[in-house]
Design a protein around this motif. Structure first.
Motif, PDB file in Angstrom:
ATOM      1  N   ARG A  25       0.819  -1.210   0.000  1.00 53.91           N
ATOM      2  CA  ARG A  25       0.000   0.000   0.000  1.00 53.91           C
ATOM      3  C   ARG A  25       0.851   1.257   0.000  1.00 53.91           C
ATOM      4  O   ARG A  25       0.325   2.370  -0.110  1.00 53.91           O
ATOM      5  CB  ARG A  25      -0.917  -0.002   1.225  1.00 53.91           C
ATOM      6  CG  ARG A  25      -1.944  -1.131   1.233  1.00 53.91           C
ATOM      7  CD  ARG A  25      -2.681  -1.177   2.547  1.00 53.91           C
ATOM      8  NE  ARG A  25      -1.782  -1.522   3.650  1.00 53.91           N
ATOM      9  CZ  ARG A  25      -2.120  -1.443   4.938  1.00 53.91           C
ATOM     10  NH1 ARG A  25      -3.315  -1.004   5.287  1.00 53.91           N
ATOM     11  NH2 ARG A  25      -1.247  -1.798   5.870  1.00 53.91           N
ATOM     12  N   GLY A  26       2.156   1.101   0.160  1.00 53.73           N
ATOM     13  CA  GLY A  26       3.030   2.266   0.245  1.00 53.73           C
ATOM     14  C   GLY A  26       3.370   2.844  -1.118  1.00 53.73           C
ATOM     15  O   GLY A  26       3.319   2.157  -2.146  1.00 53.73           O
ATOM     16  N   GLU A  27       3.739   4.115  -1.107  1.00 50.08           N
ATOM     17  CA  GLU A  27       4.200   4.780  -2.319  1.00 50.08           C
ATOM     18  C   GLU A  27       5.610   4.333  -2.691  1.00 50.08           C
ATOM     19  O   GLU A  27       5.999   4.359  -3.856  1.00 50.08           O
ATOM     20  CB  GLU A  27       4.195   6.297  -2.109  1.00 50.08           C
ATOM     21  CG  GLU A  27       2.854   6.863  -1.686  1.00 50.08           C
ATOM     22  CD  GLU A  27       2.995   8.256  -1.097  1.00 50.08           C
ATOM     23  OE1 GLU A  27       4.094   8.836  -1.239  1.00 50.08           O
ATOM     24  OE2 GLU A  27       2.037   8.753  -0.491  1.00 50.08           O
ATOM     25  N   ILE A  28       6.365   3.953  -1.675  1.00 57.06           N
ATOM     26  CA  ILE A  28       7.746   3.502  -1.850  1.00 57.06           C
ATOM     27  C   ILE A  28       7.842   2.067  -1.345  1.00 57.06           C
ATOM     28  O   ILE A  28       7.286   1.720  -0.297  1.00 57.06           O
ATOM     29  CB  ILE A  28       8.730   4.397  -1.075  1.00 57.06           C
ATOM     30  CG1 ILE A  28       8.750   5.805  -1.679  1.00 57.06           C
ATOM     31  CG2 ILE A  28      10.136   3.801  -1.058  1.00 57.06           C
ATOM     32  CD1 ILE A  28       9.551   6.805  -0.857  1.00 57.06           C
ATOM     33  N   ILE A  29       8.561   1.245  -2.089  1.00 56.34           N
ATOM     34  CA  ILE A  29       8.800  -0.138  -1.676  1.00 56.34           C
ATOM     35  C   ILE A  29      10.275  -0.291  -1.348  1.00 56.34           C
ATOM     36  O   ILE A  29      11.150   0.115  -2.120  1.00 56.34           O
ATOM     37  CB  ILE A  29       8.384  -1.123  -2.781  1.00 56.34           C
ATOM     38  CG1 ILE A  29       6.854  -1.164  -2.877  1.00 56.34           C
ATOM     39  CG2 ILE A  29       8.950  -2.517  -2.515  1.00 56.34           C
ATOM     40  CD1 ILE A  29       6.328  -2.057  -3.968  1.00 56.34           C
ATOM     41  N   VAL A  30      10.538  -0.880  -0.195  1.00 56.77           N
ATOM     42  CA  VAL A  30      11.901  -1.199   0.210  1.00 56.77           C
ATOM     43  C   VAL A  30      12.033  -2.715   0.258  1.00 56.77           C
ATOM     44  O   VAL A  30      11.270  -3.388   0.953  1.00 56.77           O
ATOM     45  CB  VAL A  30      12.245  -0.585   1.582  1.00 56.77           C
ATOM     46  CG1 VAL A  30      13.605  -1.073   2.063  1.00 56.77           C
ATOM     47  CG2 VAL A  30      12.223   0.938   1.507  1.00 56.77           C
ATOM     48  N   LEU A  31      12.987  -3.252  -0.484  1.00 55.15           N
ATOM     49  CA  LEU A  31      13.224  -4.697  -0.559  1.00 55.15           C
ATOM     50  C   LEU A  31      14.459  -5.065   0.247  1.00 55.15           C
ATOM     51  O   LEU A  31      15.485  -4.385   0.170  1.00 55.15           O
ATOM     52  CB  LEU A  31      13.419  -5.132  -2.012  1.00 55.15           C
ATOM     53  CG  LEU A  31      12.244  -4.909  -2.961  1.00 55.15           C
ATOM     54  CD1 LEU A  31      12.677  -5.179  -4.404  1.00 55.15           C
ATOM     55  CD2 LEU A  31      11.072  -5.805  -2.583  1.00 55.15           C
ATOM     56  N   ILE A  32      14.354  -6.145   1.009  1.00 55.71           N
ATOM     57  CA  ILE A  32      15.499  -6.669   1.767  1.00 55.71           C
ATOM     58  C   ILE A  32      15.804  -8.062   1.246  1.00 55.71           C
ATOM     59  O   ILE A  32      14.934  -8.933   1.213  1.00 55.71           O
ATOM     60  CB  ILE A  32      15.204  -6.723   3.274  1.00 55.71           C
ATOM     61  CG1 ILE A  32      14.921  -5.327   3.813  1.00 55.71           C
ATOM     62  CG2 ILE A  32      16.378  -7.366   4.024  1.00 55.71           C
ATOM     63  CD1 ILE A  32      14.603  -5.310   5.306  1.00 55.71           C
TER      64      ILE A  32
END
Length: 396
Positions: free
Chosen positions: A80-87
């Motif tokens: 749902r976020g505008e930014i995606i952070v992948l780990i």
């Protein structure tokens, strides 16, 4: 109100590394607001840990191993976020990791921002980072093939650069590479290993091999060592690499394990008990896949005594003339003839990706495999005329 940042964590390893990753995420400040999406990529031993997750955490479960790239895409579909952070690979975020990573995308000219990896000698190239931020719209719109996880950030960077966007590092966003502290017991100081795990592979850098090693380290509760035999350039088959690995082993017990096997919690003690009770070879139960009950040789345990006593020739446990296939049937014949057939141990359990070990999109390799299997069959029939072959999936 939707979260500004969606943190997506595909997991394919064991609980120890995953727990450290979650602890690092939990230590982040509430600003920026964020949600956490965990994609359980058919991992090993995570059921208890994932059941304890609470708060703004969504858990998605893959019923089979999809890999980092496909799991990231699946997580993005739920974000749902505008930014995606992948780990990647449950790397461990340091305090203050999230805010500068997300802030780097405040600049509309920046398409991807990567964390800095802590530790000596660690690569600081954005494409080799363990975490990166990208706008959700850009990730969802990227047409990416099914590529190994360590290539995903590079593929995204290339796609964004072709659109004129910049790829940057966020040096104040720090993350610790997975495995910087061991998650499993290998060789504690002053303690000799009791077990050697021999893993032959056509690609030592593959996600399949990393998943296998992570599962061994996480689920093996005794001091052990792992011997990886990379036989992919040019391919040496299966018998010779296994023989080389067994020659390298100096422990009382040895496991031969295909690189697409993932042992489950508690797998080793039952196999050891069967050997201690007199079995020359013991092998576990394969769940979630095909199983051979006479000898499922994609994962088996053997004592040092049995290696010496049942070898085809000195230093050659498998017959090296059976290059790729039928080694297990040949060994099974020798063990049965000696009155010591392999012992199936149901209490020991593994997962096995049947045929993943020799699966390849390389037409030359596939052609070589077909020719070699046919040649091995002819050699086996000449060696054992009249012996029934009820299976021979050692390299599968």
């Amino acid at each position: 109100m939707s979260s500004k940042v969606s943190i997506i964590v595909p997991l394919a390893g064991g609980p120890a590394q995953a727990l450290r990753c979650f602890e690092g995420i939990a230590a982040q400040a509430e600003d920026p607001a964020h949600e956490i999406i965990v994609v359980d990529d058919a991992s090993v031993g995570l059921e208890s840990l994932l059941s304890q997750l609470a708060g703004d955490v969504e858990v998605l479960r893959n019923d089979r191993r999809l890999g980092f790239a496909a799991s990231a895409r699946r997580g993005a579909e739920h974000a749902r976020g505008e930014i995606i952070v992948l780990i990647r690979d449950a790397a461990v975020p340091a305090a203050g990791w999230l805010a500068p990573l997300a802030a780097a995308l405040d600049d509309p000219a920046v398409g991807l921002a990567a964390s800095a990896t802590t530790g000596s000698g660690a690569s600081q190239s954005p494409v080799a980072a363990w975490s990166a931020a990208i706008r959700a719209a850009d990730l969802r719109g990227a047409e990416l093939p099914d590529i190994p996880g360590h290539l995903l950030f590079g593929a995204l960077a290339l796609a964004l650069a072709q659109q004129g966007m910049r790829i940057v590092s966020a040096p104040s966003s720090s993350i610790m590479a997975p495995g910087s502290r061991t998650a499993g017991v290998r060789r504690p100081a002053g303690e000799d290993p009791e077990l050697t795990v021999v893993i032959p592979t056509l690609d030592a850098a593959s996600e399949r091999v990393r998943a296998c090693i992570a599962a061994v380290q996480t689920t093996t509760d005794v001091a052990h060592e792992i011997v990886i035999i990379d036989n992919g350039a040019p391919p040496q088959g299966f018998a010779s690499p296994v023989n080389a690995g067994l020659r390298a082993a100096r422990t009382p017990y040895v496991i031969v394990m295909n690189d697409d096997v993932e042992p489950l919690s508690g797998w080793w003690p039952p196999l050891r008990a069967a050997l201690d009770e007199g079995a020359a070879v013991s092998f576990p139960l394969t769940i979630d896949g095909p199983m051979r009950f006479d000898f499922a040789a994609w994962c088996f345990a053997v004592t040092r005594e049995a290696v010496d006593g049942f070898s085809h020739a000195p230093g050659e446990f498998f017959d090296p003339s059976l290059v790729l296939w039928y080694q297990d049937t040949d060994l099974l014949h020798r063990l049965r003839r000696a009155g010591r057939p392999p012992v199936h141990v149901e209490a020991s359990r593994i997962r096995h990706g049947l045929s993943e070990t020799v699966g390849s999109e390389d037409p030359e390799l596939n052609a070589w495999i077909r020719v070699q299997v046919a040649a091995d069959r002819e050699r086996f029939l000449r060696k054992h005329p009249g012996v029934a072959m009820n299976g021979h999936a050692l390299a599968g």
